[in-house]
Write a protein that holds these residues in place. Structure first.
Motif, PDB file in Angstrom:
ATOM      1  N   THR A 154      44.664  77.412  82.299  1.00 31.77           N
ATOM      2  CA  THR A 154      44.347  77.047  80.914  1.00 31.77           C
ATOM      3  C   THR A 154      43.550  75.748  80.859  1.00 31.77           C
ATOM      4  OG1 THR A 154      46.423  78.086  80.204  1.00 31.77           O
ATOM      5  CG2 THR A 154      45.346  76.609  78.647  1.00 31.77           C
ATOM      6  N   SER A 155      44.035  74.718  81.527  1.00 34.90           N
ATOM      7  CA  SER A 155      43.399  73.405  81.458  1.00 34.90           C
ATOM      8  C   SER A 155      42.032  73.379  82.134  1.00 34.90           C
ATOM      9  CB  SER A 155      44.307  72.346  82.096  1.00 34.90           C
ATOM     10  OG  SER A 155      45.467  72.166  81.323  1.00 34.90           O
ATOM     11  N   SER A 156      41.902  74.048  83.280  1.00 33.70           N
ATOM     12  CA  SER A 156      40.616  74.010  83.992  1.00 33.70           C
ATOM     13  C   SER A 156      39.533  74.755  83.217  1.00 33.70           C
ATOM     14  CB  SER A 156      40.775  74.582  85.406  1.00 33.70           C
ATOM     15  OG  SER A 156      41.267  75.897  85.379  1.00 33.70           O
ATOM     16  N   ILE A 157      39.908  75.834  82.525  1.00 38.35           N
ATOM     17  CA  ILE A 157      38.933  76.549  81.687  1.00 38.35           C
ATOM     18  C   ILE A 157      38.528  75.681  80.499  1.00 38.35           C
ATOM     19  CG2 ILE A 157      38.701  78.478  80.068  1.00 38.35           C
ATOM     20  CD1 ILE A 157      40.279  80.173  82.085  1.00 38.35           C
ATOM     21  N   ILE A 158      39.496  75.033  79.882  1.00 43.97           N
ATOM     22  CA  ILE A 158      39.203  74.122  78.768  1.00 43.97           C
ATOM     23  C   ILE A 158      38.261  73.015  79.226  1.00 43.97           C
ATOM     24  CG2 ILE A 158      40.249  72.315  77.324  1.00 43.97           C
ATOM     25  CD1 ILE A 158      42.703  74.205  77.077  1.00 43.97           C
ATOM     26  N   ALA A 159      38.562  72.396  80.371  1.00 40.82           N
ATOM     27  CA  ALA A 159      37.730  71.303  80.887  1.00 40.82           C
ATOM     28  C   ALA A 159      36.306  71.776  81.150  1.00 40.82           C
ATOM     29  CB  ALA A 159      38.355  70.742  82.163  1.00 40.82           C
ATOM     30  N   GLU A 214      30.571  71.457  79.688  1.00 43.05           N
ATOM     31  CA  GLU A 214      29.306  72.152  79.415  1.00 43.05           C
ATOM     32  C   GLU A 214      28.742  71.777  78.048  1.00 43.05           C
ATOM     33  OE1 GLU A 214      30.356  76.236  79.854  1.00 43.05           O
ATOM     34  OE2 GLU A 214      30.178  76.222  82.049  1.00 43.05           O
ATOM     35  N   TRP A 215      29.633  71.465  77.113  1.00 44.93           N
ATOM     36  CA  TRP A 215      29.183  71.123  75.764  1.00 44.93           C
ATOM     37  C   TRP A 215      28.783  69.660  75.622  1.00 44.93           C
ATOM     38  CZ3 TRP A 215      34.069  73.852  73.468  1.00 44.93           C
ATOM     39  CH2 TRP A 215      33.904  75.248  73.565  1.00 44.93           C
ATOM     40  N   GLY A 216      28.959  68.868  76.669  1.00 41.02           N
ATOM     41  CA  GLY A 216      28.497  67.487  76.632  1.00 41.02           C
ATOM     42  C   GLY A 216      29.555  66.431  76.436  1.00 41.02           C
ATOM     43  N   TYR A 217      30.811  66.803  76.512  1.00 39.01           N
ATOM     44  CA  TYR A 217      31.885  65.820  76.380  1.00 39.01           C
ATOM     45  C   TYR A 217      32.115  65.098  77.710  1.00 39.01           C
ATOM     46  CZ  TYR A 217      33.272  67.657  71.816  1.00 39.01           C
ATOM     47  OH  TYR A 217      33.293  68.031  70.492  1.00 39.01           O
ATOM     48  N   ASP A 218      32.591  63.870  77.620  1.00 42.26           N
ATOM     49  CA  ASP A 218      33.096  63.153  78.789  1.00 42.26           C
ATOM     50  C   ASP A 218      34.529  63.628  78.994  1.00 42.26           C
ATOM     51  OD1 ASP A 218      33.579  61.342  80.841  1.00 42.26           O
ATOM     52  OD2 ASP A 218      34.159  59.749  79.458  1.00 42.26           O
ATOM     53  N   VAL A 219      34.781  64.315  80.093  1.00 43.37           N
ATOM     54  CA  VAL A 219      36.056  64.997  80.297  1.00 43.37           C
ATOM     55  C   VAL A 219      36.875  64.296  81.373  1.00 43.37           C
ATOM     56  CG1 VAL A 219      37.170  67.181  80.886  1.00 43.37           C
ATOM     57  CG2 VAL A 219      35.004  67.190  79.626  1.00 43.37           C
ATOM     58  N   LYS A 220      38.114  63.953  81.024  1.00 42.41           N
ATOM     59  CA  LYS A 220      39.051  63.353  81.976  1.00 42.41           C
ATOM     60  C   LYS A 220      40.232  64.309  82.164  1.00 42.41           C
ATOM     61  CE  LYS A 220      36.679  59.502  82.090  1.00 42.41           C
ATOM     62  NZ  LYS A 220      35.821  59.182  83.261  1.00 42.41           N
ATOM     63  N   VAL A 221      40.655  64.468  83.398  1.00 43.63           N
ATOM     64  CA  VAL A 221      41.794  65.329  83.710  1.00 43.63           C
ATOM     65  C   VAL A 221      42.673  64.648  84.755  1.00 43.63           C
ATOM     66  CG1 VAL A 221      40.452  67.424  83.223  1.00 43.63           C
ATOM     67  CG2 VAL A 221      40.588  66.558  85.563  1.00 43.63           C
ATOM     68  N   LEU A 278      33.791  62.290  72.846  1.00 45.56           N
ATOM     69  CA  LEU A 278      32.408  62.287  72.370  1.00 45.56           C
ATOM     70  C   LEU A 278      32.124  60.891  71.829  1.00 45.56           C
ATOM     71  CD1 LEU A 278      29.715  63.498  71.504  1.00 45.56           C
ATOM     72  CD2 LEU A 278      30.855  64.412  69.464  1.00 45.56           C
ATOM     73  N   ASP A 279      31.322  60.130  72.571  1.00 48.67           N
ATOM     74  CA  ASP A 279      30.957  58.768  72.169  1.00 48.67           C
ATOM     75  C   ASP A 279      29.566  58.815  71.570  1.00 48.67           C
ATOM     76  OD1 ASP A 279      30.386  56.107  71.849  1.00 48.67           O
ATOM     77  OD2 ASP A 279      31.005  55.506  73.867  1.00 48.67           O
ATOM     78  N   THR A 280      29.474  58.565  70.271  1.00 48.02           N
ATOM     79  CA  THR A 280      28.185  58.670  69.581  1.00 48.02           C
ATOM     80  C   THR A 280      27.274  57.481  69.871  1.00 48.02           C
ATOM     81  OG1 THR A 280      28.918  57.528  67.570  1.00 48.02           O
ATOM     82  CG2 THR A 280      29.346  59.905  67.720  1.00 48.02           C
ATOM     83  N   GLY A 281      27.851  56.387  70.371  1.00 48.75           N
ATOM     84  CA  GLY A 281      27.068  55.181  70.578  1.00 48.75           C
ATOM     85  C   GLY A 281      26.818  54.403  69.302  1.00 48.75           C
ATOM     86  N   LYS A 333      33.782  57.306  67.916  1.00 48.86           N
ATOM     87  CA  LYS A 333      34.174  58.222  68.990  1.00 48.86           C
ATOM     88  C   LYS A 333      35.124  59.284  68.446  1.00 48.86           C
ATOM     89  CE  LYS A 333      34.111  54.606  72.582  1.00 48.86           C
ATOM     90  NZ  LYS A 333      34.974  53.880  73.563  1.00 48.86           N
ATOM     91  N   ILE A 334      35.015  60.481  69.013  1.00 44.78           N
ATOM     92  CA  ILE A 334      35.970  61.548  68.764  1.00 44.78           C
ATOM     93  C   ILE A 334      36.630  61.889  70.092  1.00 44.78           C
ATOM     94  CG2 ILE A 334      36.349  63.892  67.930  1.00 44.78           C
ATOM     95  CD1 ILE A 334      35.300  62.181  65.718  1.00 44.78           C
ATOM     96  N   LYS A 335      37.956  61.937  70.104  1.00 43.12           N
ATOM     97  CA  LYS A 335      38.689  62.309  71.317  1.00 43.12           C
ATOM     98  C   LYS A 335      39.564  63.517  71.002  1.00 43.12           C
ATOM     99  CE  LYS A 335      38.659  57.672  73.284  1.00 43.12           C
ATOM    100  NZ  LYS A 335      39.343  56.710  74.166  1.00 43.12           N
ATOM    101  N   ILE A 336      39.573  64.475  71.924  1.00 42.63           N
ATOM    102  CA  ILE A 336      40.391  65.672  71.758  1.00 42.63           C
ATOM    103  C   ILE A 336      41.343  65.759  72.945  1.00 42.63           C
ATOM    104  CG2 ILE A 336      40.413  68.146  71.303  1.00 42.63           C
ATOM    105  CD1 ILE A 336      37.467  67.890  70.471  1.00 42.63           C
ATOM    106  N   ILE A 337      42.633  65.767  72.641  1.00 46.61           N
ATOM    107  CA  ILE A 337      43.682  65.738  73.663  1.00 46.61           C
ATOM    108  C   ILE A 337      44.293  67.127  73.779  1.00 46.61           C
ATOM    109  CG2 ILE A 337      45.876  64.691  74.346  1.00 46.61           C
ATOM    110  CD1 ILE A 337      45.096  62.413  72.248  1.00 46.61           C
TER     111      ILE A 337
END
Length: 434
Positions: free
Chosen positions: A37-42, A47-54, A103-106, A175-179
């Motif tokens: 589940t988590s690896s597919i989400i990541a 791919e969509w451009g988020y900075d992804v941490k796992v 997602l950091d808009t800057g 910034k938008i963060k999705i947990i």
């Protein structure tokens, strides 16, 4: 900044959401085993451009109730067999299955976080032909596991929200963060994630659950009343002996555990709030003529407030060790889950309600008190509130095929669209309130 009056999703997008949700539903994974589940989400988020941490960047604190290594290895391999992306899977070795996307808009602006849970339950799913997942071919393929609480839809809501948010990237600020949180069942996951520095700058945090008895077409913007809770595994260790030849030589773990069970269920109520106790599992004995040397107990307590729950934590310790002493045996107590009680901020609930009224939701309830289950999102909410921010827990209604944690549990998938619409509108509603 673009002033959005209302965001409503194309109904055709439900096909994408349904495909994701049904895929997650077929491969349910319980707490700390959400490798696939988590690896597919990541993978999608990257791919969509988020900075992804796992992995260990997400689960920094103590992890409660982690399965033994043999089980971790077994389900890691199963995830590989079922198509988990290796690039992300290998970062989750050991059950570090949380994902945080940023997602950091800057641009100067607030940091807003959205939390969804992703784990399943140890329930065997119904094979009844009237059960929709069985009928439509997406029943669980992981024997003994099932998405019986809607977390497959929560994971999908998080993904859909992330994908749709990118359509408005130029209008976003801050910034938008999705947990994507593992191990909510048994209230285990947030306790580890809350210490991550990735959450230190969050000013607003929102979490949502589908169902919980709220009817379809209704949205509860803010809630209070989730019970604080603690989950325990207890082992009573005595001494085996022949029950007929040498009964006096035995130290009876079964009797100690039974004595403790009766005492736990006899704890008095508390004047400051409601409480719950349940010994859900009690196992002991290997033969009718053997004094049982080992007894295993699984129990939980709940309290209307964190303070009430803490009172019962102390009582549990006294009762279990007291029962063990009565029979001259040892008792070990392991805390395997924990949640606190934290109310939603009414100001943020008001913002969510305003956002929801811009969507197709039929009825919006601004605030409701629940004296029901427990939720470990409260740890994340408390952290943000202690840092001067605001937090809110919401409910999106749906028609349920059966109650939560039932073998025939199912939701109506179009309600995922409504949840995503509400969150999209909430981002811009927060901007308008600044």
């Amino acid at each position: 900044m673009f002033d959005l009056k209302s965001i409503q999703l194309d109904k055709d997008y439900l096909q994408t959401l349904s495909a994701w949700r049904r895929d997650f539903h077929q491969y349910p994974e319980v707490g700390w085993l959400e490798f696939r589940t988590s690896s597919i989400i990541a993978k999608f988020l990257h791919e969509w451009g988020y900075d992804v941490k796992v992995g260990k960047e997400v689960a920094v604190g103590e992890r409660l109730g982690v399965p033994e290594q043999k089980i971790l290895d077994e389900y890691y391999e199963l995830a590989q067999q079922n198509g988990a992306p290796q690039q992300w899977l290998e970062k989750m070795v050991g059950g570090y299955t949380g994902v945080i996307a940023t997602l950091d808009t800057g641009k100067e602006g607030p940091t807003i976080a959205f939390r969804v849970d992703i784990d399943a339950l140890p329930i065997t799913e119904s094979e009844d032909s009237a059960h929709s997942p069985q009928q439509l071919g997406f029943r669980s393929k992981n024997n003994g596991f099932m998405h019986a609480c809607g977390h497959d839809s929560h994971a999908t809501i998080g993904l859909g929200f992330a994908q749709q948010l990118m359509q408005y990237k130029d209008q976003l600020i801050g910034k938008i963060k999705i947990i994507f949180q593992p191990a909510e069942e048994g209230v285990r996951g947030a306790n580890a994630i809350v210490e991550s520095p990735l959450l230190d700058d969050v000013q607003y945090i929102l979490a949502m659950h589908i169902g919980t008895g709220i009817p379809k077409g209704t949205f509860v913007a803010g809630t209070d009343g989730f019970l604080a809770s603690t989950k325990y595994n207890v082992t009573f260790t005595g001494l085996a002996s022949h029950a007929g030849a040498y009964p006096e030589r035995g130290k009876n773990a079964l009797l100690a555990s039974a004595q403790a069970t009766l005492a736990l269920h006899s704890m008095p109520p508390h004047s400051d709030g409601v409480s719950r106790v349940n010994v859900g599992i009690l196992r002991a004995g290997e033969g009718r003529n053997v004094i049982p040397s080992i007894a295993e107990m699984q129990l939980e307590i709940r309290g209307e407030t964190t303070e009430v729950n803490a009172f019962y934590e102390e009582q549990v310790e006294h009762i279990i060790h007291g029962a063990a002493a009565m029979y001259n045996i040892e008792a070990t107590i392991e805390k395997v889950g924990h949640a606190i009680s934290v109310p939603s901020d009414t100001k943020l609930a008001h913002i969510l309600a305003k956002a929801a009224r811009k969507t197709t939701i039929e009825e919006v309830i601004e605030y409701r008190n629940f004296k029901a289950g427990s939720e470990d999102a409260t740890f994340l909410m408390q952290k943000v509130q202690h840092n001067g921010g605001q937090a809110c827990y919401s409910i999106i209604g749906t028609n349920l095929a059966a109650g939560h944690h039932h073998e025939r549990f199912d939701i109506e998938e179009d309600d995922m669209l409504s949840a995503i619409e509400i969150w999209l509108n909430t981002v811009f509603q927060i901007y308008e309130e600044l």
